[in-house]
Write a protein that holds these residues in place. Sequence first.
Motif, PDB file in Angstrom:
ATOM      1  N   ALA A  54       0.841  -1.207   0.000  1.00 10.02           N
ATOM      2  CA  ALA A  54       0.000   0.000   0.000  1.00 10.02           C
ATOM      3  C   ALA A  54       0.872   1.251   0.000  1.00 10.02           C
ATOM      4  CB  ALA A  54      -0.928   0.000   1.212  1.00 10.02           C
ATOM      5  N   GLU A  55       1.931   1.234   0.778  1.00  9.74           N
ATOM      6  CA  GLU A  55       2.836   2.384   0.836  1.00  9.74           C
ATOM      7  C   GLU A  55       3.477   2.628  -0.535  1.00  9.74           C
ATOM      8  OE1 GLU A  55       7.011   3.568   3.054  1.00  9.74           O
ATOM      9  OE2 GLU A  55       5.514   2.426   4.189  1.00  9.74           O
ATOM     10  N   TYR A  56       3.932   1.564  -1.174  1.00  9.01           N
ATOM     11  CA  TYR A  56       4.560   1.710  -2.486  1.00  9.01           C
ATOM     12  C   TYR A  56       3.565   2.287  -3.500  1.00  9.01           C
ATOM     13  CZ  TYR A  56       7.148   0.719  -6.723  1.00  9.01           C
ATOM     14  OH  TYR A  56       7.800   0.850  -7.921  1.00  9.01           O
ATOM     15  N   LEU A  57       2.375   1.725  -3.537  1.00  7.03           N
ATOM     16  CA  LEU A  57       1.360   2.215  -4.481  1.00  7.03           C
ATOM     17  C   LEU A  57       1.024   3.682  -4.206  1.00  7.03           C
ATOM     18  CD1 LEU A  57      -0.923  -0.933  -4.499  1.00  7.03           C
ATOM     19  CD2 LEU A  57       0.258   0.010  -6.501  1.00  7.03           C
ATOM     20  N   HIS A  58       0.863   4.013  -2.955  1.00  6.73           N
ATOM     21  CA  HIS A  58       0.554   5.401  -2.567  1.00  6.73           C
ATOM     22  C   HIS A  58       1.661   6.352  -3.042  1.00  6.73           C
ATOM     23  CE1 HIS A  58      -1.060   8.684  -0.216  1.00  6.73           C
ATOM     24  NE2 HIS A  58       0.049   8.770   0.497  1.00  6.73           N
ATOM     25  N   ARG A  59       2.901   5.958  -2.826  1.00 10.04           N
ATOM     26  CA  ARG A  59       4.037   6.794  -3.239  1.00 10.04           C
ATOM     27  C   ARG A  59       4.133   6.922  -4.762  1.00 10.04           C
ATOM     28  NH1 ARG A  59       3.836   9.068   0.801  1.00 10.04           N
ATOM     29  NH2 ARG A  59       4.495   8.192   2.780  1.00 10.04           N
ATOM     30  N   GLN A  60       3.572   5.940  -5.474  1.00 13.90           N
ATOM     31  CA  GLN A  60       3.583   5.982  -6.937  1.00 13.90           C
ATOM     32  C   GLN A  60       2.380   6.741  -7.507  1.00 13.90           C
ATOM     33  OE1 GLN A  60       6.326   4.842  -8.595  1.00 13.90           O
ATOM     34  NE2 GLN A  60       7.000   4.571  -6.488  1.00 13.90           N
ATOM     35  N   GLY A  61       1.544   7.293  -6.610  1.00 16.34           N
ATOM     36  CA  GLY A  61       0.438   8.128  -7.065  1.00 16.34           C
ATOM     37  C   GLY A  61      -0.890   7.428  -7.237  1.00 16.34           C
ATOM     38  N   PHE A  62      -1.009   6.179  -6.796  1.00 17.06           N
ATOM     39  CA  PHE A  62      -2.308   5.498  -6.824  1.00 17.06           C
ATOM     40  C   PHE A  62      -3.183   6.099  -5.718  1.00 17.06           C
ATOM     41  CE2 PHE A  62       0.411   2.667  -9.121  1.00 17.06           C
ATOM     42  CZ  PHE A  62      -0.413   2.068 -10.071  1.00 17.06           C
ATOM     43  N   THR A  63      -4.390   6.491  -6.071  1.00 19.95           N
ATOM     44  CA  THR A  63      -5.227   7.280  -5.156  1.00 19.95           C
ATOM     45  C   THR A  63      -6.333   6.494  -4.459  1.00 19.95           C
ATOM     46  OG1 THR A  63      -6.665   7.910  -6.978  1.00 19.95           O
ATOM     47  CG2 THR A  63      -4.816   9.395  -6.459  1.00 19.95           C
ATOM     48  N   GLN A  79      -0.139   4.082   9.512  1.00 20.01           N
ATOM     49  CA  GLN A  79      -0.557   5.483   9.487  1.00 20.01           C
ATOM     50  C   GLN A  79       0.532   6.385  10.052  1.00 20.01           C
ATOM     51  OE1 GLN A  79      -4.182   6.886   8.565  1.00 20.01           O
ATOM     52  NE2 GLN A  79      -2.406   8.053   7.933  1.00 20.01           N
ATOM     53  N   GLU A  80       1.231   5.936  11.076  1.00 18.01           N
ATOM     54  CA  GLU A  80       2.337   6.716  11.631  1.00 18.01           C
ATOM     55  C   GLU A  80       3.461   6.878  10.607  1.00 18.01           C
ATOM     56  OE1 GLU A  80       3.431   4.566  15.175  1.00 18.01           O
ATOM     57  OE2 GLU A  80       1.495   5.004  16.140  1.00 18.01           O
ATOM     58  N   ARG A  81       3.713   5.820   9.851  1.00 14.48           N
ATOM     59  CA  ARG A  81       4.763   5.833   8.835  1.00 14.48           C
ATOM     60  C   ARG A  81       4.354   6.621   7.597  1.00 14.48           C
ATOM     61  NH1 ARG A  81       5.022   0.331   8.046  1.00 14.48           N
ATOM     62  NH2 ARG A  81       4.506   0.484   5.850  1.00 14.48           N
ATOM     63  N   ASN A  82       3.042   6.689   7.350  1.00 14.40           N
ATOM     64  CA  ASN A  82       2.498   7.328   6.144  1.00 14.40           C
ATOM     65  C   ASN A  82       1.364   8.278   6.524  1.00 14.40           C
ATOM     66  OD1 ASN A  82       3.788   5.628   3.798  1.00 14.40           O
ATOM     67  ND2 ASN A  82       3.125   4.148   5.342  1.00 14.40           N
ATOM     68  N   PRO A  83       1.680   9.384   7.193  1.00 11.38           N
ATOM     69  CA  PRO A  83       0.624  10.265   7.694  1.00 11.38           C
ATOM     70  C   PRO A  83      -0.224  10.894   6.590  1.00 11.38           C
ATOM     71  CG  PRO A  83       2.786  11.275   7.977  1.00 11.38           C
ATOM     72  CD  PRO A  83       3.019   9.865   7.539  1.00 11.38           C
ATOM     73  N   ASP A  84       0.270  10.906   5.349  1.00 14.07           N
ATOM     74  CA  ASP A  84      -0.510  11.497   4.260  1.00 14.07           C
ATOM     75  C   ASP A  84      -1.407  10.468   3.556  1.00 14.07           C
ATOM     76  OD1 ASP A  84       1.734  10.167   3.220  1.00 14.07           O
ATOM     77  OD2 ASP A  84       1.817  11.463   1.453  1.00 14.07           O
ATOM     78  N   PHE A  85      -1.386   9.213   4.009  1.00 15.95           N
ATOM     79  CA  PHE A  85      -2.277   8.196   3.442  1.00 15.95           C
ATOM     80  C   PHE A  85      -3.681   8.437   3.994  1.00 15.95           C
ATOM     81  CE2 PHE A  85      -4.266   4.032   3.058  1.00 15.95           C
ATOM     82  CZ  PHE A  85      -3.800   3.568   1.837  1.00 15.95           C
TER      83      PHE A  85
END
Length: 193
Positions: A54-63, A79-85
């Motif tokens: 999920a983190e990889y996809l999010h960083r690649q712009g998958f919304t 969520q702590e690691r990816n607060p913008d998710f």
Amino acid sequence: MSVFNENYWTSRYQQGQTQWDAGAITTPLKTYFDQLEDRSLRILIPGGGSGWEAEYLHRQGFTQVYLLDLSAIPLQKFQERNPDFPAQHLLQADFFALEGQWDLIVEQTFFCALHPSQRPAYARQAARLLKPGGKLVGVLFNVPLNSEHPPFGGEEQEYRAYFEPHFSHVSISSCYNSIKPRAGREVWIRMVR
């Protein structure tokens, strides 16, 4: 099987018994994701644990990536690691009770965590959650593993028996790019609803 419930998985996280966690996205899924062009695909990652995919996809712009787990612990850490998710895309829920429709379901160490008696229901539910033409993709173990506790292994013919009644196309092939600890022990699956 009820023993592998929310309390079981929460206890595993609390005790640091997360041997399935590769600590990063694995090569087979990264390779697959890298060829996807539509960043608006609605993607579900059930039993997603630490959520490296999920983190990889999010960083690649998958919304439209949704991470599901029975335990709140990995979702909180994610969520702590990816607060913008998007927090609303973190689902603490039972896969078998989930509603909704997805374009893609990603399989990465969820199927092997389920008791084998749950596998027919997994195949039915995955097909039900996918839009027509939607895909279930990922890796499954292709070796006998444990019989009393996760991870549970299996083999291609067994898997075909679960999925073929529910999917119009079932592809299972040797995984050529597994991470080293799983090399020679995985198959790549691609099921089309």
